[in-house]
Scaffold this motif. Structure first.
Motif, PDB file in Angstrom:
ATOM      1  N   PRO A 503      48.920  26.854  49.239  1.00 55.59           N
ATOM      2  CA  PRO A 503      49.323  26.762  47.941  1.00 55.59           C
ATOM      3  C   PRO A 503      50.313  27.375  47.354  1.00 55.59           C
ATOM      4  O   PRO A 503      51.521  28.158  47.863  1.00 55.59           O
ATOM      5  CB  PRO A 503      48.367  27.500  47.905  1.00 55.59           C
ATOM      6  CG  PRO A 503      48.102  28.741  48.959  1.00 55.59           C
ATOM      7  CD  PRO A 503      48.714  27.876  50.625  1.00 55.59           C
ATOM      8  N   LEU A 505      52.063  29.589  45.196  1.00 61.57           N
ATOM      9  CA  LEU A 505      52.238  31.230  45.078  1.00 61.57           C
ATOM     10  C   LEU A 505      52.525  31.819  44.779  1.00 61.57           C
ATOM     11  O   LEU A 505      54.199  31.661  46.020  1.00 61.57           O
ATOM     12  CB  LEU A 505      50.685  31.112  45.521  1.00 61.57           C
ATOM     13  CG  LEU A 505      49.591  32.336  44.820  1.00 61.57           C
ATOM     14  CD1 LEU A 505      49.041  31.989  43.652  1.00 61.57           C
ATOM     15  CD2 LEU A 505      48.951  33.081  45.668  1.00 61.57           C
TER      16      LEU A 505
ATOM     17  N   ILE B 227      45.536  44.963  43.668  1.00 60.93           N
ATOM     18  CA  ILE B 227      46.755  44.418  43.380  1.00 60.93           C
ATOM     19  C   ILE B 227      47.591  45.262  41.791  1.00 60.93           C
ATOM     20  O   ILE B 227      46.872  45.579  41.230  1.00 60.93           O
ATOM     21  CB  ILE B 227      47.104  42.772  43.189  1.00 60.93           C
ATOM     22  CG1 ILE B 227      46.076  42.005  41.939  1.00 60.93           C
ATOM     23  CG2 ILE B 227      47.156  41.622  44.096  1.00 60.93           C
ATOM     24  CD1 ILE B 227      46.086  41.314  41.039  1.00 60.93           C
ATOM     25  N   PHE B 292      42.707  36.987  43.898  1.00 62.17           N
ATOM     26  CA  PHE B 292      44.916  36.610  44.579  1.00 62.17           C
ATOM     27  C   PHE B 292      44.668  37.002  45.741  1.00 62.17           C
ATOM     28  O   PHE B 292      45.738  36.327  46.712  1.00 62.17           O
ATOM     29  CB  PHE B 292      45.767  37.645  43.688  1.00 62.17           C
ATOM     30  CG  PHE B 292      46.804  38.032  44.236  1.00 62.17           C
ATOM     31  CD1 PHE B 292      47.985  37.116  44.197  1.00 62.17           C
ATOM     32  CD2 PHE B 292      47.772  38.600  45.031  1.00 62.17           C
ATOM     33  CE1 PHE B 292      49.592  37.385  43.840  1.00 62.17           C
ATOM     34  CE2 PHE B 292      48.698  39.268  45.718  1.00 62.17           C
ATOM     35  CZ  PHE B 292      49.300  37.487  44.972  1.00 62.17           C
ATOM     36  N   LEU B 295      44.029  33.933  47.894  1.00 67.00           N
ATOM     37  CA  LEU B 295      45.259  32.947  47.794  1.00 67.00           C
ATOM     38  C   LEU B 295      46.487  33.074  49.052  1.00 67.00           C
ATOM     39  O   LEU B 295      46.402  32.579  48.999  1.00 67.00           O
ATOM     40  CB  LEU B 295      45.710  32.709  46.197  1.00 67.00           C
ATOM     41  CG  LEU B 295      44.910  31.592  45.228  1.00 67.00           C
ATOM     42  CD1 LEU B 295      45.444  32.652  43.649  1.00 67.00           C
ATOM     43  CD2 LEU B 295      44.692  30.179  45.682  1.00 67.00           C
ATOM     44  N   ARG B 296      46.344  34.460  48.846  1.00 71.23           N
ATOM     45  CA  ARG B 296      47.524  34.392  49.670  1.00 71.23           C
ATOM     46  C   ARG B 296      47.453  34.684  50.443  1.00 71.23           C
ATOM     47  O   ARG B 296      48.505  33.799  51.997  1.00 71.23           O
ATOM     48  CB  ARG B 296      47.697  36.129  49.498  1.00 71.23           C
ATOM     49  CG  ARG B 296      49.122  36.380  47.830  1.00 71.23           C
ATOM     50  CD  ARG B 296      49.979  35.682  47.999  1.00 71.23           C
ATOM     51  NE  ARG B 296      50.931  37.009  49.313  1.00 71.23           N
ATOM     52  CZ  ARG B 296      51.964  36.399  49.421  1.00 71.23           C
ATOM     53  NH1 ARG B 296      52.256  35.056  49.265  1.00 71.23           N
ATOM     54  NH2 ARG B 296      52.736  37.095  50.490  1.00 71.23           N
TER      55      ARG B 296
END
Lengths: 552, 498
Positions: A503, A505, B227, B292, B295-296
């Protein structure tokens, strides 16, 4: 005591799986027995089992005809396919893995049928969906992997949407999650959309069918049989259970849904004709048949007063399609591996003709029962289209039979072993015998024996036979461009996978730049000429002072 | 002093004393060290069980010692602290067994197990802390006790990670100190109480209370990996597997989340949170962290780093549940404290087993590993599916309650966050499961077992099987009173009366 039978229905396959892990290959021959508790439960119909000690509101089992019929055909189909698979997968190097997933999927499928509450249903649903992946990718080739990936992506998406729908519904019901409460509770737009898409992705009606024609043909034949025959129906059953009987929103939506079902039935038949493998044609036929089931649902939502008749039609159609499609998939597997004697082709034609609506068969009876209700409803003008769908189904199945016949030419010259043709023959003959054995089917069959009824059922079938005859005589082929068509969904699925691996990012974190911080601190200290107090200490003092001033 | 006041102290000491003795042991006194460790664990289990029974019968356990002017050292056993104490004890038990197997022939074991015990003592002390000052004391102790564990290997990489870890946690600790000091100046340091003790100050001291809250949440957020304060967590992955497991499941990350629960409900209280409009920013922060982190996690190619980012995401479920301020959501958040612990510890044990047995660290080396290590891979699958939220594994229960709780307070968009996170979880966990079971194995997988009875050392296998089974069982038996869910409901009934 017999109440506990309900507990055994989904647990028996799990126990069998434990046994399999323990005893390895030795027990494979007996694994089909895991369906017996389900059959016993259908036979005895014990009172539902209240599992309140596990969780408030959890209940397994039901005495109603729909549950029993659904459980019955599911168990028969899984059992027969299990006997078949024990023989057909004998040479398979990874058969232990196959059987593990088989039993898990079976447990999930049985659980979602006996579940009288949404949580158990969801448990069974996800167990079945995820384990079915193991069956689809079992051959291990690139085609199976691609189809499996698309299946899994959509299955997970569907499950999440379904879960959201169930949460919303449970919230609307004040925290209750038993289906009997939900049947009385009006539904709102977002919930309905979530449930329709979430469950529809499993049921595979148009336009949520994209994974189905790819995934069902690649699995081993017995797995395709249960995938198409039994597992697809979970979506329909879920819709029936989770949505109310009588609801203005559903009634308003009935027309578009009916149209979608009808269009799906025709569209799938058309695309199925272009497929060049018998199992792919059968898979497209499943999409088409799911369109029919969607039509029944829509009709039931439009005419709540006719609910009894329509639930019967739903039940008959589910049973009929499950058994017939299962038999056809098993046959498609057998025609690949062995030569059938000519007499067997008569038997093989039975489920195909039943699906095409042959009078006196399960299919003819189910369709006649549906048409009778349809005729009295708001959509009577659409009846010719229904006959057109019947014609499309007939010609599609003739195509499947034709392809199987072609497969025979390449098959090794040997007879199928009895462990394969016996369960298959049982399923085939049920297409004709069931209307006589089962009172729920016998009554509509005898009711619809008038000449007009027979003709209404027969003419699409006859027309299809004539059309097929012409096609064979003239040697019509599917144009190459259509035959080689690839589903765009596969490309999208690959792109999604790539996107998920990398992705785009940014890194979003504070990297304390120690050197820079220290430098600033030194400069600050220098400025203040107070070497003993570092900047950090000053900052802390500042914040405390601020607090003091506010607090003071 | 009666036994009800000594019990909290005894629970802390039951791991502290063995830990201190272990420091003095010589490296080769293996048997004595193991005995001490296990005796400490066994004693703690018994004591915690006694306290559990006591608390469910309505007894109160309170130990107090003069410490600072106006702020005594208080250890107190209430339902909320016991949730965390029980989790720590159970996972300490499993991790001790695992660590004994994992570090069987490595050097500096006395140092390791000494700090290990200190770390658990600090965690348990923090869970039992009865006021903010005591909480702060153990919070800092924990930072100090975990640092040597993170740098245990002594490689340049781990020393570097240790420095980052220290910079973050000491910085966070400073913020917490400031917050505590500010609150102490405003309201003193009374015991934690359901509904908070700041109600009277909301009108007059609104801004200072907000500043104090921001300081506390930012400070605690470092450990809870909100975060943008999560940077230390993936770096700390260089620690040995049992340490990572404990760090992620209980010790460090959870203390941050637990601290937020305490601050929100037992210091400020739901009403003050509403009046000061503090819950909403926390909710947004938690939601952003959830997405987040997931996603990471997708981007990582190393197994432990992927698990680390998954922790970033999953721990924020707890904060999310807390910040929603509704009873059902709090149940979801609290129960996730235990559920995430069980599932994540399973995943880290599995990662450790793969690394220790076959030297597998990267995700693409996992191909076909299920054939070589079926039990570990099964446990891994259970943990991964649980994280996605597949029933009947524990994670599903948390998700259900969080989702229902969000709907209950009218924050429907949280449902989207939960589902998005579940989809992302599926996107980064299912490929691992796929590789393990379906991908074509590399050559070395072909040599089977090599004459061993089990796929790896039995001390490494036992904890894995135990925690995986526990993750499934707490999900299946969630409706019973003895499950984490039952206990979380008890907490909510007792602590946040409607």
């Amino acid at each position: 005591m017999s109440v506990w039978l309900w507990l055994l229905v989904p647990l028996a396959p799990l126990l069998a799986a434990a046994l399999l892990v323990w005893c390895r290959e030795r027990v494979i021959g007996g694994l089909w027995l895991a369906c017996l508790p389900a059959l016993l439960a259908v036979w005895q119909a014990p009172a539902p089992l209240d599992l309140a000690w596990v969780g408030e509101g959890i209940r397994w089992g039901g005495e109603d005809a729909l549950t029993r019929a659904w459980l019955g055909f599911t168990a028969v189909l899984w059992g027969s396919a299990g006997v078949f698979a024990a023989s057909s997968q004998r040479e398979d190097a990874r058969r232990l893995r196959f059987w593990c997933f088989w039993l898990l999927a079976l447990a999930g499928n049985l659980l979602l049928i006996v579940a009288a509450d949404a949580l158990s249903f969801y448990l069974g649903f996800s167990l079945m969906s995820l384990s079915a992946y193991g069956l689809i990718v079992h051959p291990g080739n690139a085609e199976a992997r691609r189809a499996g990936r698309l299946y899994l992506q959509l299955a997970v998406l569907g499950e999440m949407l379904l879960l959201a729908g169930l949460m919303l519904r449970s919230h609307a019901a004040g925290g209750a999650f038993d289906f009997s409460t939900w049947r009385e509770l009006p539904v709102d737009g977002p919930t309905l959309a979530l449930l329709l898409v979430g469950l529809g992705l499993k049921a595979g009606f148009w336009p949520l069918h994209v994974w189905l024609p790819l995934a069902h043909p690649v699995a081993p034949a017995p797995a395709s049989a249960v995938l198409s025959g039994a597992m697809l129906k979970a979506g329909i059953l879920g819709l029936w259970r989770a949505l109310p009987q009588d609801d203005p929103l559903l009634a308003a939506l009935a027309q578009p849904l009916l149209a979608a079902g009808l269009f799906g039935a025709l569209y799938a038949a058309l695309l199925g004709l272009c497929a060049s493998r018998s199992k792919a044609v059968l898979a497209w036929s499943s999409v088409s048949q799911m369109g029919w089931l969607l039509m029944i649902l829509a009709l039931a939502w439009r005419h709540p007063a006719q609910e009894m008749l329509l639930v019967t039609a739903l039940m008959l159609f589910g049973v009929h399609h499950g058994l017939a499609k299962g038999a056809l998939f098993l046959a498609a597997g057998m025609t690949h591996e062995a030569r059938l004697p000519n007499a067997a082709w008569l038997l093989l034609a039975l489920p195909a003709l039943a699906l095409a609506g042959l009078p006196l068969s399960t299919g003819g009876t189910a369709k006649a029962a549906l048409k009778a209700v349809w005729y009295e409803g708001a959509f009577a003008a659409w009846l010719p289209l229904l006959s057109l769908a019947g014609f499309a189904t007939s010609i599609l199945l003739l195509r499947a039979l034709w392809l199987m016949r072609l497969d025979q030419g390449q098959a090794p010259k040997r007879r199928p072993p009895p462990a394969q043709w016996l369960p298959w023959a049982l399923l085939c003959s049920l297409s004709l015998l069931l209307p006589w054995l089962w009172p729920a089917l016998r009554r509509p069959m005898l009711e619809h024996l008038g000449l007009a009824d027979l003709w209404a059922l027969l003419w699409p079938l006859l027309l299809a036979v004539v059309a097929a005859e012409i096609a064979v005589r003239r040697g019509w082929r599917v144009p190459r461009r259509l035959a080689g068509m690839r589903s765009p969904a596969l490309g999208l699925s690959l792109r999604l996978k790539r996107l998920c691996t990398r992705p785009p990012l940014p890194e979003l974190t504070l990297h304390p730049d120690r050197a820079g911080w220290r430098r600033r601190e030194r400069r600050w200290n220098h400025l203040w000429r107070r070497d003993a107090l570092a900047l950090s200490a000053w900052l802390m003092a500042l914040v405390l002072c601020l607090g003091w001033v506010w607090g003071g | 002093m009666s036994w009800t006041s000594l019990l909290p102290l005894a629970i802390v000491l039951s791991s502290l004393v063995p830990g201190l003795i272990i420091f003095t042991l010589r490296e080769e006194q293996q048997r004595l060290r193991v005995t001490l460790n296990l005796a400490g664990v066994a004693l703690k289990v018994v004591l915690v069980a006694a306290m559990l029974i006591g608390v469910s019968d309505g007894l109160t356990f309170r130990f107090s010692l003069p410490f600072l002017p106006g702020a005594p050292l208080v250890l107190q056993g209430d339902a909320l602290s016991l949730l965390f104490v029980t989790l720590s004890t159970v996972l300490w038990l499993a991790t001790t067994v695992y660590a004994i197997g994992y570090l069987e022939d490595s050097p500096l074991r006395s140092r390791f197990f000494g700090y290990f015990s200190l770390c658990v003592s600090a965690t348990v002390g923090l869970a039992l802390a009865g006021n903010l000052v005591t909480f702060l004391l153990f919070y800092e102790l924990l930072t100090l006790a975990t640092f040597p564990l993170v740098v245990h290997r002594g490689t340049p990489e781990s020393l570097r990670a240790g420095r980052v870890y220290l910079a973050y946690t000491v910085g966070g600790g400073t913020l917490v100190l400031m917050g505590v000091a500010l609150l102490h100046a405003l309201a003193g340091s009374p015991d934690f109480q359901p509904g908070g003790y700041l109600d009277g100050l909301v009108e007059e001291r609104g801004p200072s209370l907000r500043v104090a809250f921001a300081l506390l949440v930012l400070g605690l957020g470092v450990k809870a990996a909100l975060i943008p304060l999560h940077g230390w967590l993936p770096k700390a992955m260089v620690a040995p597997a049992p340490v990572s497991a404990l760090l992620h499941a209980v010790a460090v990350v959870k203390t941050g989340a637990f601290g937020i629960v305490r601050v929100v409900y037992d210091v400020y209280g739901a009403e003050a949170m509403e009046a000061l409009a503090l819950a909403r920013p926390l909710l947004w922060l938690a939601a952003a962290t959830i997405l987040f982190g997931s996603l990471r996690a997708l981007q990582q190619s190393e197994l432990k780093r992927r698990l680390a980012y998954s922790t970033v995401s999953q721990v924020s479920y707890i904060t999310l549940g807390v910040a929603l301020l509704g009873p059902l959501a709090v149940v979801g958040g609290l129960v996730h404290l235990a559920h995430q612990g069980l599932m994540k510890v399973t995943l880290f044990y599995c990662a450790g087993n793969f690394a220790e047995t076959l030297g597998v660290h990267r995700i693409r080396e996992m191909n076909g590993i299920g054939r070589r290590m079926p039990l570990t891979m099964t446990a891994f699958t259970v943990g991964a599916l649980g994280m996605i939220g597949v029933p009947p594994i524990a994670g599903f229960i948390s998700k259900w309650y969080l989702g229902s709780g969000a709907l209950e307070v009218g924050q429907d968009w949280v449902l989207l966050v939960l589902l998005g996170s579940a989809l992302l979880n599926a996107a980064y966990f299912l490929p691992l499961v796929w590789r393990g079971w379906f991908a074509t194995p590399a050559d070395w997988h072909a040599d089977n077992w090599a004459g061993e009875r089990w796929e790896t050392h039995w001390l490494l296998l036992l904890p894995v099987v135990f925690t995986a089974l526990a993750s499934v069982l707490v999900g299946i038996l969630a409706g019973t009173a003895i499950s984490p869910l039952g206990w979380a409901r008890l907490i909510v009934d007792r602590e946040f009366p409607r």
